[in-house]
Structure formats: structure tokens, C-alpha cells
Design a protein around this motif. Structure first.
Motif, PDB file in Angstrom:
ATOM      1  N   THR A 174      45.636  53.800  41.727  1.00  0.00           N
ATOM      2  CA  THR A 174      44.954  54.258  40.643  1.00  0.00           C
ATOM      3  C   THR A 174      45.881  56.163  40.108  1.00  0.00           C
ATOM      4  O   THR A 174      46.229  56.465  40.781  1.00  0.00           O
ATOM      5  CB  THR A 174      43.107  55.107  40.957  1.00  0.00           C
ATOM      6  OG1 THR A 174      42.316  54.001  40.830  1.00  0.00           O
ATOM      7  CG2 THR A 174      42.825  56.114  39.810  1.00  0.00           C
ATOM      8  N   ILE A 194      32.430  44.752  30.239  1.00  0.00           N
ATOM      9  CA  ILE A 194      33.939  45.099  30.334  1.00  0.00           C
ATOM     10  C   ILE A 194      34.687  44.744  28.987  1.00  0.00           C
ATOM     11  O   ILE A 194      33.755  43.087  29.041  1.00  0.00           O
ATOM     12  CB  ILE A 194      34.806  44.513  31.267  1.00  0.00           C
ATOM     13  CG1 ILE A 194      34.791  43.295  31.821  1.00  0.00           C
ATOM     14  CG2 ILE A 194      34.604  45.768  32.414  1.00  0.00           C
ATOM     15  CD1 ILE A 194      35.729  43.100  32.329  1.00  0.00           C
ATOM     16  N   ILE A 221      35.577  46.825  40.772  1.00  0.00           N
ATOM     17  CA  ILE A 221      36.072  47.112  38.897  1.00  0.00           C
ATOM     18  C   ILE A 221      35.231  48.325  39.383  1.00  0.00           C
ATOM     19  O   ILE A 221      33.912  47.892  38.920  1.00  0.00           O
ATOM     20  CB  ILE A 221      35.436  45.985  37.953  1.00  0.00           C
ATOM     21  CG1 ILE A 221      36.149  44.432  38.467  1.00  0.00           C
ATOM     22  CG2 ILE A 221      36.209  46.200  37.046  1.00  0.00           C
ATOM     23  CD1 ILE A 221      36.254  43.971  37.618  1.00  0.00           C
ATOM     24  N   ASN A 279      35.956  57.530  31.179  1.00  0.00           N
ATOM     25  CA  ASN A 279      36.110  55.856  30.746  1.00  0.00           C
ATOM     26  C   ASN A 279      37.678  55.140  31.071  1.00  0.00           C
ATOM     27  O   ASN A 279      38.445  56.218  30.905  1.00  0.00           O
ATOM     28  CB  ASN A 279      36.255  56.183  29.016  1.00  0.00           C
ATOM     29  CG  ASN A 279      35.156  56.389  28.054  1.00  0.00           C
ATOM     30  OD1 ASN A 279      34.164  55.618  28.991  1.00  0.00           O
ATOM     31  ND2 ASN A 279      35.022  57.379  27.986  1.00  0.00           N
ATOM     32  N   HIS A 280      37.170  54.246  32.075  1.00  0.00           N
ATOM     33  CA  HIS A 280      38.614  53.705  32.433  1.00  0.00           C
ATOM     34  C   HIS A 280      39.073  52.269  32.175  1.00  0.00           C
ATOM     35  O   HIS A 280      38.598  51.239  31.767  1.00  0.00           O
ATOM     36  CB  HIS A 280      37.785  53.515  34.180  1.00  0.00           C
ATOM     37  CG  HIS A 280      37.892  55.138  34.607  1.00  0.00           C
ATOM     38  ND1 HIS A 280      37.505  54.897  36.095  1.00  0.00           N
ATOM     39  CD2 HIS A 280      37.197  56.062  34.918  1.00  0.00           C
ATOM     40  CE1 HIS A 280      37.212  56.631  36.775  1.00  0.00           C
ATOM     41  NE2 HIS A 280      37.594  57.150  35.391  1.00  0.00           N
ATOM     42  N   ARG A 281      40.375  52.295  32.042  1.00  0.00           N
ATOM     43  CA  ARG A 281      41.158  51.337  31.946  1.00  0.00           C
ATOM     44  C   ARG A 281      41.382  50.520  33.378  1.00  0.00           C
ATOM     45  O   ARG A 281      41.524  51.333  34.429  1.00  0.00           O
ATOM     46  CB  ARG A 281      42.285  51.022  31.037  1.00  0.00           C
ATOM     47  CG  ARG A 281      42.284  51.289  29.575  1.00  0.00           C
ATOM     48  CD  ARG A 281      43.598  51.497  28.680  1.00  0.00           C
ATOM     49  NE  ARG A 281      42.914  50.917  27.517  1.00  0.00           N
ATOM     50  CZ  ARG A 281      44.092  52.311  27.001  1.00  0.00           C
ATOM     51  NH1 ARG A 281      44.769  53.148  27.183  1.00  0.00           N
ATOM     52  NH2 ARG A 281      43.500  51.778  25.361  1.00  0.00           N
ATOM     53  N   MET A 282      41.637  48.871  33.600  1.00  0.00           N
ATOM     54  CA  MET A 282      41.683  48.112  34.375  1.00  0.00           C
ATOM     55  C   MET A 282      42.527  47.534  33.851  1.00  0.00           C
ATOM     56  O   MET A 282      42.840  46.493  32.693  1.00  0.00           O
ATOM     57  CB  MET A 282      40.676  47.712  35.087  1.00  0.00           C
ATOM     58  CG  MET A 282      41.460  47.343  37.038  1.00  0.00           C
ATOM     59  SD  MET A 282      40.215  46.898  38.013  1.00  0.00           S
ATOM     60  CE  MET A 282      39.803  47.587  38.535  1.00  0.00           C
ATOM     61  N   THR A 321      43.379  54.601  35.170  1.00  0.00           N
ATOM     62  CA  THR A 321      44.047  53.986  34.632  1.00  0.00           C
ATOM     63  C   THR A 321      44.142  53.587  36.077  1.00  0.00           C
ATOM     64  O   THR A 321      44.938  53.969  37.041  1.00  0.00           O
ATOM     65  CB  THR A 321      45.358  53.683  33.896  1.00  0.00           C
ATOM     66  OG1 THR A 321      45.100  53.857  32.449  1.00  0.00           O
ATOM     67  CG2 THR A 321      45.952  52.080  33.667  1.00  0.00           C
ATOM     68  N   HIS A 322      43.434  51.908  35.823  1.00  0.00           N
ATOM     69  CA  HIS A 322      43.880  51.682  37.837  1.00  0.00           C
ATOM     70  C   HIS A 322      44.460  50.120  37.583  1.00  0.00           C
ATOM     71  O   HIS A 322      44.596  49.455  36.780  1.00  0.00           O
ATOM     72  CB  HIS A 322      42.490  50.763  37.772  1.00  0.00           C
ATOM     73  CG  HIS A 322      41.151  51.896  38.063  1.00  0.00           C
ATOM     74  ND1 HIS A 322      40.741  52.826  39.598  1.00  0.00           N
ATOM     75  CD2 HIS A 322      39.706  52.364  37.105  1.00  0.00           C
ATOM     76  CE1 HIS A 322      40.284  53.823  38.974  1.00  0.00           C
ATOM     77  NE2 HIS A 322      39.743  53.417  38.190  1.00  0.00           N
ATOM     78  N   THR A 345      34.585  51.782  33.777  1.00  0.00           N
ATOM     79  CA  THR A 345      36.013  50.283  33.291  1.00  0.00           C
ATOM     80  C   THR A 345      35.601  50.169  32.181  1.00  0.00           C
ATOM     81  O   THR A 345      33.815  49.228  32.298  1.00  0.00           O
ATOM     82  CB  THR A 345      36.271  49.463  34.088  1.00  0.00           C
ATOM     83  OG1 THR A 345      36.732  49.811  35.657  1.00  0.00           O
ATOM     84  CG2 THR A 345      36.989  48.255  33.394  1.00  0.00           C
ATOM     85  N   TYR A 358      39.151  45.762  30.351  1.00  0.00           N
ATOM     86  CA  TYR A 358      40.048  45.411  32.000  1.00  0.00           C
ATOM     87  C   TYR A 358      41.330  44.053  30.967  1.00  0.00           C
ATOM     88  O   TYR A 358      40.632  43.286  30.162  1.00  0.00           O
ATOM     89  CB  TYR A 358      38.609  44.413  32.176  1.00  0.00           C
ATOM     90  CG  TYR A 358      39.173  44.224  33.759  1.00  0.00           C
ATOM     91  CD1 TYR A 358      38.991  44.237  34.601  1.00  0.00           C
ATOM     92  CD2 TYR A 358      40.140  42.313  33.431  1.00  0.00           C
ATOM     93  CE1 TYR A 358      39.857  43.537  35.891  1.00  0.00           C
ATOM     94  CE2 TYR A 358      40.271  41.733  34.909  1.00  0.00           C
ATOM     95  CZ  TYR A 358      40.572  42.892  35.814  1.00  0.00           C
ATOM     96  OH  TYR A 358      40.203  42.206  37.346  1.00  0.00           O
TER      97      TYR A 358
END
Length: 344
Positions: A50, A304, A226, A58-61, A208-209, A230, A233
Motif C-alpha cells: 500500500t 468496483i 479488496i 477513494n482507493h485504487r487497487m 493505491t494498493h 476501492t 481495480y
């Protein structure tokens, strides 16, 4: 690119069939720890890194898988040879004549060769016609074994993992030939991206993961762990090459649809926009017999936006090949993607 190519070579030389990926995950973990990147393992044995971003709501993976095709010992035959059961979706003919290694439950390694039982043309007149299947294919161990007792005395037993020699080679013309470029080429690209982000102190717009999954070849590598924050993805996996395909060995492949259905249309268009705006060579494509960690995540019920890109890989699930141009174009698109705005 030279560092990425070197890393691909290191990764493919570490045996990691689905179900037996601890060694390669440890390698990746050590690589990321050297960069002082936060990591954790999930219960399935995958690794999640991470990098905090400006927006932590708000995240991304992004994900790539480090597990590969392989086999497992199904039976010890009366002759002392081994019958196999395959791990992952490929055909027996693609591994005929391949060198392999058998790893016992105590960690001992024995070499061997995967052959047809009816290999010798001086003995079997129909050697070329026999079906390449579980009944006819076997492992010839490089040990003095004549019966199951001899084999078991070595510590080999049903359930032991069998890995294939990658036979990796980097050509002066820029080609990378090896087994298991699916998906260790993409893993190397993500690791080098993480290194670039950390060494250049790039501030990402979103937390971001990076999931290095270890069960993709059997269908469920990236369907869990997740974070609920996220939004996007993105799976980074190979682009499939063949008749009717647009994907080649020199561009980044952006997948519009695979066997699971279409990928998110707006994310796909954003990836095309980023490639076009940054002079990145790409191809849009559909993979008819394919599924990714992103599609596995959708099937698991995650809400996602999902996408799929990757380097073009020739002869997938056999003796694979790509070119450094494809690796470079994939890396460039990912570099711009992680710094771009999200789909809303």
C-alpha cells in the motif's frame, strides 16, 4: 527497462505453481521491504503493498499474479515413474519433453523429464499418434528408481508439486522467451513501478494498493482483501495473441471483454485516452477464453470499476514470448494511470 527485464528473469526462475508460492512471495516481499513499502500477507498467501495517496477515502487497487501453471503428483506408477494432475488450464502436449522438478513436502528437490510413456519410436510404432493425456504422460525421475518403494524412499509422495523449467532467454533483438511470463512479466512491471514511485517521491492522487495474487491460475487469486474504499481495480495480466487477435508483442493490450464479459467501459476509454495522450502504443482486444483477477473480483460481488491491461504474450500457457517494447508500453501506461483522475 533493463532492470525490469532482469527482474522478470529472476521471477520466472523461482518455481511457483498455484498452491506452492511461498518462495516467490517471500522474494517479492523482500524486494518491497527494501523500498520501505508497507506490505502484508493475506490468509491465502498473497501479498498486498500500500502506498498512501492524497485522497485516502477513494482507493485504487492494481493486481498481478505470481502463481504459475504446474502439476502435482497424482500417482506413483509401478515402474517408478510419476503420473501427473495439471494445475491450471493448459494441454499436456505443451509440456512434453520439458525438464521439471519435484519438490517433496520436506523441501527436497528432484529433477526429471515429462515424457510420453510410449516415447521410443524403436519400441512403439504408434508413438506419434497416442493421445497426450494424463494416462499416457509421466515424469521420468533422474534417480535410480524401479518401483513405488524406491520413489517413496526419496520422500516423494502423491500431492508433491511439480514445476516446469522456464528456459528463460533474453535475445539481443529484445525478445524475452520463457515459461511463466504469464504473469511474472506483469509482476516485474508493477514492482518497478512501485520502485519508481518511491524513489522519485511521486505523490499519488489516491491511496493505491498493489495485490500480488497467488491463486489466479485456478480462478480466485484477486477476489478478496479488496479494501471497501476501492473504487477502481485494474488487473495487469498478459494480452492473448493468436488468429483474430489485435494484440501483439510490441504494444500494451487493453482488454474490452473476455469470457467473463465486458470490462468497465469508462475505465477502458480512460486507459485509451491516457495511451493516446502520452504516445503509448496500444491495441484494443477481446480475449475469448480468458478470465482475470479483476473478473474474479466482480464475480465475488465487489462494487468496483474493473479493467484489464497487459503486455502481449505469444503462445500463452505454453513456451511464451514477448518483447521489451510491450513491457515498456505497459509500464508507461501504468505510470500515467496511477497519477490520473478516477472515473466518476
Amino acid at each position: 527497462m533493463d532492470h525490469t527485464i532482469k527482474l522478470i528473469k529472476q521471477l520466472v526462475e523461482i518455481p511457483s505453481p498455484s498452491g506452492n508460492t511461498s518462495e516467490v512471495i517471500t522474494f517479492v516481499e523482500a524486494y518491497l521491504n527494501d523500498l520501505n513499502v508497507e506490505t502484508r500477507r493475506n490468509r491465502k498467501g498473497g501479498l498486498i503493498a500500500t502506498i498512501p495517496g492524497t485522497d485516502q477515502q477513494n482507493h485504487r487497487m492494481l493486481t498481478a499474479h505470481v502463481d504459475t501453471l504446474g502439476a502435482i503428483v497424482k500417482e506413483i506408477k509401478s515402474s517408478g515413474r510419476l503420473k501427473l494432475d495439471l494445475i491450471g488450464g493448459f494441454k499436456y502436449n505443451s509440456i512434453e519433453g520439458e525438464y521439471c522438478q519435484v519438490e517433496t513436502s520436506t523441501g527436497k528437490i528432484y529433477s526429471g523429464t515429462i515424457l510420453m510413456h510410449q516415447t521410443s519410436v524403436h519400441v512403439y510404432k504408434d508413438a506419434g499418434k497416442k493421445e497426450r493425456n494424463q494416462e499416457n504422460m509421466e515424469v521420468r525421475l533422474d534417480e535410480k528408481v524401479h518401483n513405488p518403494q524406491d520413489v517413496r524412499a526419496l520422500g516423494i509422495e502423491v500431492g508433491d508439486f511439480v514445476s516446469f523449467n522456464p528456459r528463460v532467454e533474453i535475445t539481443p533483438s529484445g525478445y524475452i522467451k520463457s515459461r511463466h511470463l504469464d504473469d511474472k512479466a506483469s509482476v516485474a512491471i508493477l514492482l518497478e513501478l512501485i520502485k519508481q514511485i518511491t524513489t522519485e517521491r511521486i505523490q499519488l492522487p489516491y491511496t493505491t494498493h498493489f495485490l500480488i495474487s497467488n491463486n489466479e491460475e485456478i480462478g480466485y487469486g484477486g477476489n478478496s482483501n479488496i479494501p471497501p474504499e476501492t473504487v477502481e481495480y485494474l488487473a495487469v495480466d498478459m494480452g492473448a495473441i493468436g488468429d483474430g487477435q489485435a494484440t501483439d508483442e510490441y504494444t500494451v493490450s487493453i482488454c474490452a471483454k473476455d469470457a467473463s464479459g465486458p470490462y468497465h467501459y469508462e475505465l477502458r476509454k480512460r486507459l485509451v485516452e491516457l495511451a493516446s495522450a502520452n504516445n503509448i502504443s496500444f491495441k484494443l482486444d477481446i480475449y475469448p477464453y480468458y478470465g482475470s483477477d479483476a473478473s474474479a473480483a466482480i464475480r465475488s460481488g465487489h462494487d468496483i470499476i474493473h479493467g484489464l491491461i497487459g503486455p502481449g504474450i505469444d503462445a500463452s500457457h505454453a513456451f511464451e514470448r514477448t518483447h521489451r517494447d510491450s513491457i515498456e508500453n505497459t509500464a508507461k501506461l501504468l505510470y500515467h494511470y496511477v497519477q490520473s483522475k478516477m472515473i466518476r
